[in-house]
Design a protein around this motif. Structure first.
Motif, PDB file in Angstrom:
ATOM      1  N   VAL A  42     -14.079  52.010 -32.092  1.00  0.00           N
ATOM      2  CA  VAL A  42     -15.148  52.081 -31.093  1.00  0.00           C
ATOM      3  C   VAL A  42     -16.400  51.368 -31.584  1.00  0.00           C
ATOM      4  N   VAL A  43     -16.766  51.574 -32.839  1.00  0.00           N
ATOM      5  CA  VAL A  43     -18.063  51.083 -33.338  1.00  0.00           C
ATOM      6  C   VAL A  43     -18.002  49.707 -33.995  1.00  0.00           C
ATOM      7  N   VAL A  44     -16.815  49.124 -34.121  1.00  0.00           N
ATOM      8  CA  VAL A  44     -16.673  47.874 -34.861  1.00  0.00           C
ATOM      9  C   VAL A  44     -17.649  46.799 -34.389  1.00  0.00           C
ATOM     10  N   GLN A  45     -17.914  46.724 -33.090  1.00  0.00           N
ATOM     11  CA  GLN A  45     -18.817  45.692 -32.583  1.00  0.00           C
ATOM     12  C   GLN A  45     -20.103  46.283 -32.001  1.00  0.00           C
ATOM     13  N   ILE A  46     -20.376  47.537 -32.364  1.00  0.00           N
ATOM     14  CA  ILE A  46     -21.643  48.164 -31.973  1.00  0.00           C
ATOM     15  C   ILE A  46     -22.528  48.212 -33.213  1.00  0.00           C
ATOM     16  N   SER A  47     -22.204  49.110 -34.122  1.00  0.00           N
ATOM     17  CA  SER A  47     -22.974  49.193 -35.372  1.00  0.00           C
ATOM     18  C   SER A  47     -22.147  48.752 -36.567  1.00  0.00           C
ATOM     19  N   GLY A  48     -20.821  48.792 -36.389  1.00  0.00           N
ATOM     20  CA  GLY A  48     -19.915  48.475 -37.493  1.00  0.00           C
ATOM     21  C   GLY A  48     -19.652  49.658 -38.410  1.00  0.00           C
ATOM     22  N   THR A  49     -20.429  50.721 -38.241  1.00  0.00           N
ATOM     23  CA  THR A  49     -20.314  51.888 -39.111  1.00  0.00           C
ATOM     24  C   THR A  49     -20.070  53.138 -38.271  1.00  0.00           C
ATOM     25  N   PRO A  50     -18.985  53.872 -38.537  1.00  0.00           N
ATOM     26  CA  PRO A  50     -18.761  55.114 -37.814  1.00  0.00           C
ATOM     27  C   PRO A  50     -19.937  56.086 -38.008  1.00  0.00           C
ATOM     28  N   SER A  51     -20.252  56.811 -36.957  1.00  0.00           N
ATOM     29  CA  SER A  51     -21.360  57.771 -37.000  1.00  0.00           C
ATOM     30  C   SER A  51     -20.925  59.077 -37.638  1.00  0.00           C
ATOM     31  N   SER A  52     -21.833  59.669 -38.392  1.00  0.00           N
ATOM     32  CA  SER A  52     -21.616  61.009 -38.932  1.00  0.00           C
ATOM     33  C   SER A  52     -21.824  62.020 -37.802  1.00  0.00           C
ATOM     34  N   ARG A  53     -21.423  63.259 -38.037  1.00  0.00           N
ATOM     35  CA  ARG A  53     -21.670  64.316 -37.049  1.00  0.00           C
ATOM     36  C   ARG A  53     -23.181  64.479 -36.829  1.00  0.00           C
ATOM     37  N   GLU A  54     -23.949  64.352 -37.902  1.00  0.00           N
ATOM     38  CA  GLU A  54     -25.403  64.458 -37.789  1.00  0.00           C
ATOM     39  C   GLU A  54     -25.957  63.361 -36.880  1.00  0.00           C
TER      40      GLU A  54
END
Length: 195
Positions: A42-54
């Motif tokens: 999902v995040v590969v072309q958004i931020s490139g970094t998976p989001s933490s729960r926080e």
């Protein structure tokens, strides 16, 4: 600690399409939203970094804050049939430190669970929120920002009327800025555009 049920507070309008229900976020959406934002696909072309729960929790709070303070924000995208969580879509004012400035223009965005990509849900949901925004003060021009290589989202943006405007920079990365003028907005002379 006792937590009240998520109220239907009436702040976030419920929108529908033939296949989708767009509604305000509830605390109970956190698990699905956090899982979506933690998915590398999902995040590969958004931020490139998976989001933490926080990070995902903070995002949900920002979504609610947008509606309370600005009168617009993000919706949950839910399948009418079966009620499953598909993703999120909406408008934001993130006050991004980027070039060019997006100051004064609502920024549209969309994200879907990876299992829901390629089914036309993004185009359907974005079209619906643009219909909702049509004619509203402050929505005469909206923008979206995308990674230049995010072919699928660029296609969605074009389908709903966004056009390439310029290549910008956000967080040191090249960023495609696309804009869309509201066809229902008066032109500079105050008359309505021809339909």
């Amino acid at each position: 600690m006792t937590v009240a049920q998520d109220p239907d507070d009436g702040i976030v309008p419920r929108l529908e399409t033939s296949r989708l229900l767009l509604r305000g976020h509830r605390r109970s959406d956190f698990t699905e939203s956090a899982a979506m934002w933690a998915d590398p696909k999902v995040v590969v072309q958004i931020s490139g970094t998976p989001s933490s729960r926080e990070d995902s929790w903070s995002r949900l709070l920002r979504y609610r804050g947008h509606w309370s303070w600005l009168g617009f924000g993000y919706w949950v995208v839910e399948a009418k049939e079966g009620g499953r969580f598909l993703g999120e879509v909406g408008f934001a004012d993130y006050r991004r430190a980027m070039r060019p400035s997006l100051e004064g223009m609502p920024e549209s965005g969309w994200v879907l669970k990876s299992a829901e990509h390629g089914k036309g849900f993004a185009t359907e949901a974005v079209s619906r929120i643009l219909d909702w925004a049509g004619g509203r003060p402050g929505f005469e021009k909206t923008v979206c920002i995308l990674a230049p290589e995010h072919v699928a989202s660029i296609a969605v943006a074009r389908k709903v009327g966004y056009a390439e405007e310029t290549m910008g920079t956000y967080r040191g990365q090249p960023t495609l800025v696309m804009s869309r003028s509201d066809p229902a907005a008066p032109d500079v002379t105050g008359s309505m555009p021809a339909r």
